[in-house]
Write a protein that holds these residues in place. Structure first.
Motif, PDB file in Angstrom:
ATOM      1  N   UNK A  47     -11.050  29.280  59.478  1.00 28.78           N
ATOM      2  CA  UNK A  47     -11.939  29.558  58.308  1.00 28.78           C
ATOM      3  C   UNK A  47     -13.030  28.948  58.238  1.00 28.78           C
ATOM      4  N   UNK A  48     -13.232  27.812  59.196  1.00 21.92           N
ATOM      5  CA  UNK A  48     -14.072  26.918  58.965  1.00 21.92           C
ATOM      6  C   UNK A  48     -14.172  25.673  57.870  1.00 21.92           C
ATOM      7  N   UNK A  49     -13.117  25.627  57.429  1.00 25.36           N
ATOM      8  CA  UNK A  49     -12.737  24.451  56.464  1.00 25.36           C
ATOM      9  C   UNK A  49     -12.710  23.283  57.010  1.00 25.36           C
ATOM     10  N   UNK A  50     -13.127  22.032  56.563  1.00 29.27           N
ATOM     11  CA  UNK A  50     -12.760  20.649  57.191  1.00 29.27           C
ATOM     12  C   UNK A  50     -11.536  20.262  56.658  1.00 29.27           C
ATOM     13  N   UNK A  51     -11.034  19.355  57.591  1.00 28.84           N
ATOM     14  CA  UNK A  51      -9.688  18.997  57.434  1.00 28.84           C
ATOM     15  C   UNK A  51      -9.819  18.318  55.800  1.00 28.84           C
ATOM     16  N   UNK A  52     -10.722  17.372  55.593  1.00 28.23           N
ATOM     17  CA  UNK A  52     -10.773  16.533  54.382  1.00 28.23           C
ATOM     18  C   UNK A  52     -10.724  17.655  53.269  1.00 28.23           C
ATOM     19  N   UNK A  53     -11.398  18.620  53.268  1.00 28.85           N
ATOM     20  CA  UNK A  53     -11.278  19.632  52.078  1.00 28.85           C
ATOM     21  C   UNK A  53      -9.941  20.235  52.210  1.00 28.85           C
ATOM     22  N   UNK A  54      -9.338  20.643  53.118  1.00 27.35           N
ATOM     23  CA  UNK A  54      -7.907  21.137  52.929  1.00 27.35           C
ATOM     24  C   UNK A  54      -7.044  20.111  52.393  1.00 27.35           C
ATOM     25  N   UNK A  55      -7.103  18.862  52.880  1.00 24.04           N
ATOM     26  CA  UNK A  55      -6.293  17.903  52.157  1.00 24.04           C
ATOM     27  C   UNK A  55      -6.436  17.788  50.639  1.00 24.04           C
ATOM     28  N   UNK A  56      -7.715  17.694  50.369  1.00 26.13           N
ATOM     29  CA  UNK A  56      -8.174  17.429  49.067  1.00 26.13           C
ATOM     30  C   UNK A  56      -7.636  18.553  48.040  1.00 26.13           C
ATOM     31  N   UNK A  57      -7.669  19.957  48.693  1.00 29.77           N
ATOM     32  CA  UNK A  57      -7.322  21.121  47.893  1.00 29.77           C
ATOM     33  C   UNK A  57      -6.044  21.222  47.609  1.00 29.77           C
ATOM     34  N   UNK A  58      -4.970  20.543  48.686  1.00 27.34           N
ATOM     35  CA  UNK A  58      -3.546  20.788  48.539  1.00 27.34           C
ATOM     36  C   UNK A  58      -2.887  19.560  48.318  1.00 27.34           C
ATOM     37  N   UNK A  59      -3.387  18.460  48.146  1.00 26.31           N
ATOM     38  CA  UNK A  59      -2.952  17.293  47.822  1.00 26.31           C
ATOM     39  C   UNK A  59      -2.160  17.138  46.377  1.00 26.31           C
ATOM     40  N   UNK A  60      -3.119  17.647  45.421  1.00 30.54           N
ATOM     41  CA  UNK A  60      -2.502  17.666  44.098  1.00 30.54           C
ATOM     42  C   UNK A  60      -1.012  18.482  43.988  1.00 30.54           C
ATOM     43  N   UNK A  61      -1.096  19.405  44.755  1.00 24.97           N
ATOM     44  CA  UNK A  61       0.316  20.350  44.790  1.00 24.97           C
ATOM     45  C   UNK A  61       1.386  19.524  45.152  1.00 24.97           C
ATOM     46  N   UNK A  62       1.191  18.511  46.464  1.00 24.52           N
ATOM     47  CA  UNK A  62       2.352  17.854  46.856  1.00 24.52           C
ATOM     48  C   UNK A  62       2.615  16.640  45.448  1.00 24.52           C
ATOM     49  N   UNK A  63       1.519  16.297  45.204  1.00 21.46           N
ATOM     50  CA  UNK A  63       1.701  15.053  44.272  1.00 21.46           C
ATOM     51  C   UNK A  63       2.346  15.681  42.835  1.00 21.46           C
ATOM     52  N   UNK A  64       2.294  16.952  42.579  1.00 22.43           N
ATOM     53  CA  UNK A  64       2.806  17.414  41.374  1.00 22.43           C
ATOM     54  C   UNK A  64       4.477  17.868  41.803  1.00 22.43           C
ATOM     55  N   UNK A  65       4.458  18.120  42.980  1.00 22.90           N
ATOM     56  CA  UNK A  65       6.058  18.016  43.312  1.00 22.90           C
ATOM     57  C   UNK A  65       6.715  16.701  43.295  1.00 22.90           C
ATOM     58  N   UNK A  66       6.148  15.654  43.855  1.00 20.52           N
ATOM     59  CA  UNK A  66       6.737  14.534  43.969  1.00 20.52           C
ATOM     60  C   UNK A  66       6.751  13.734  42.523  1.00 20.52           C
ATOM     61  N   UNK A  67       5.900  13.952  41.707  1.00 21.58           N
ATOM     62  CA  UNK A  67       5.847  13.662  40.307  1.00 21.58           C
ATOM     63  C   UNK A  67       6.999  14.085  39.689  1.00 21.58           C
ATOM     64  N   UNK A  68       7.287  15.467  39.789  1.00 19.49           N
ATOM     65  CA  UNK A  68       8.177  15.807  38.817  1.00 19.49           C
ATOM     66  C   UNK A  68       9.471  15.568  39.296  1.00 19.49           C
ATOM     67  N   UNK A  69       9.559  15.478  40.661  1.00 24.72           N
ATOM     68  CA  UNK A  69      11.021  15.175  41.247  1.00 24.72           C
ATOM     69  C   UNK A  69      11.282  13.593  40.771  1.00 24.72           C
ATOM     70  N   UNK A  70      10.245  12.823  40.873  1.00 25.99           N
ATOM     71  CA  UNK A  70      10.432  11.359  40.491  1.00 25.99           C
ATOM     72  C   UNK A  70      10.944  11.425  39.075  1.00 25.99           C
ATOM     73  N   UNK A  71      10.220  12.017  38.159  1.00 27.86           N
ATOM     74  CA  UNK A  71      10.517  12.156  36.911  1.00 27.86           C
ATOM     75  C   UNK A  71      12.001  12.510  36.392  1.00 27.86           C
ATOM     76  N   UNK A  72      12.338  13.534  37.035  1.00 25.23           N
ATOM     77  CA  UNK A  72      13.545  13.914  36.937  1.00 25.23           C
ATOM     78  C   UNK A  72      14.789  13.154  37.480  1.00 25.23           C
ATOM     79  N   UNK A  73      14.510  12.483  38.614  1.00 22.40           N
ATOM     80  CA  UNK A  73      15.269  11.364  39.116  1.00 22.40           C
ATOM     81  C   UNK A  73      15.486  10.328  38.311  1.00 22.40           C
TER      82      UNK A  73
END
Length: 249
Positions: free
Chosen positions: A196-222
């Protein structure tokens, strides 16, 4: 070589004057190997700005209560540390999409962060983990956020050695978590994003918050589970020590 790139040199008396110490003290530091040997030209010893920076560091650490023996150990650990290029990558920088901000510190500024916890042993561990690297006369910490968090934990009464031990363990676990998410992105997202012509950095910045949300929730519960379990175990131990709950009279 430009004037800015040229390292200024000093005779021993001029160096001592600029460092605010006596010639006798300077020579004593040299005998103790607290400063590197000067460049010699015949019988003349030439010192440079690196020697001056080291002398100012020694003076600052002495003023903060460090002993010469402790300073010598700090300097030895400092000189054996990894170069900043090795820590941040061969090009001397983090990936363009990195959220972390390295911070440059003088040795005395680092000592100010942790007071009497700034020991040679803790410095060596920090260098080994990869939190710190050497860049000329300065130290570079890989992350302002990690540095601030470490200081805050020490401020809560946790020894820096324990913070660093936990940091080493966390690094191992987080590397495994990062590999999981990186594999997901590489296998299922990045290829399509490139089409789609999206730069790697743009993709990482778009999806990183989702990964961080998963880790934050799992860490909080753990943490909830672990703390609850640990408190219950301690409460049970206290009950056993007192012979069980009190009986009704």
């Amino acid at each position: 070589m430009s004037e800015a790139d040229r390292v200024r040199e000093y005779r021993v008396t001029e160096l001592a004057e600029r460092a605010g110490i006596t010639v006798r003290t300077l020579r004593f530091y040299r005998e103790r190997k607290l400063i590197p040997p000067p460049r010699r030209e015949g019988r003349i010893a030439w010192y440079n700005d690196h020697h001056l920076a080291r002398l100012r560091t020694i003076t600052a650490l002495l003023e903060r209560g460090h002993t010469l023996g402790g300073i010598a150990e700090l300097i030895a650990a400092f000189e054996s540390g990894r170069d900043v290029g090795e820590l941040l990558g061969m090009d001397g920088g983090l990936p363009s999409w990195s959220e972390e901000t390295p911070i440059r510190l003088t040795p005395q500024a680092l000592a100010d962060y942790f007071d009497d916890e700034a020991t040679a042993e803790n410095l060596t561990v920090s260098l080994d983990i990869g939190y710190l690297a050497v860049d000329g006369d300065d130290i570079v910490h890989i992350s302002q956020r990690l540095l601030d968090a470490s200081r805050a934990l020490v401020g809560q009464g946790i020894p820096l050695s324990a913070v660093l031990a936990a940091g080493r363990e966390v690094r191992e676990h987080v590397d495994a978590i990062a590999e999981t998410f990186a594999t997901l992105l590489i296998n299922h997202v990045l290829a399509d994003a490139r089409e789609r012509g999206e730069e790697v950095g743009e993709t990482v910045e778009r999806l990183r918050p989702l990964a961080k949300s998963v880790v934050d929730a799992e860490l909080s519960m753990a943490m909830d589970r672990r703390l609850r379990s640990g408190l219950e175990e301690r409460a049970g131990g206290r009950t056993e020590d007192t012979g069980g709950p009190p009986r009704d009279q």
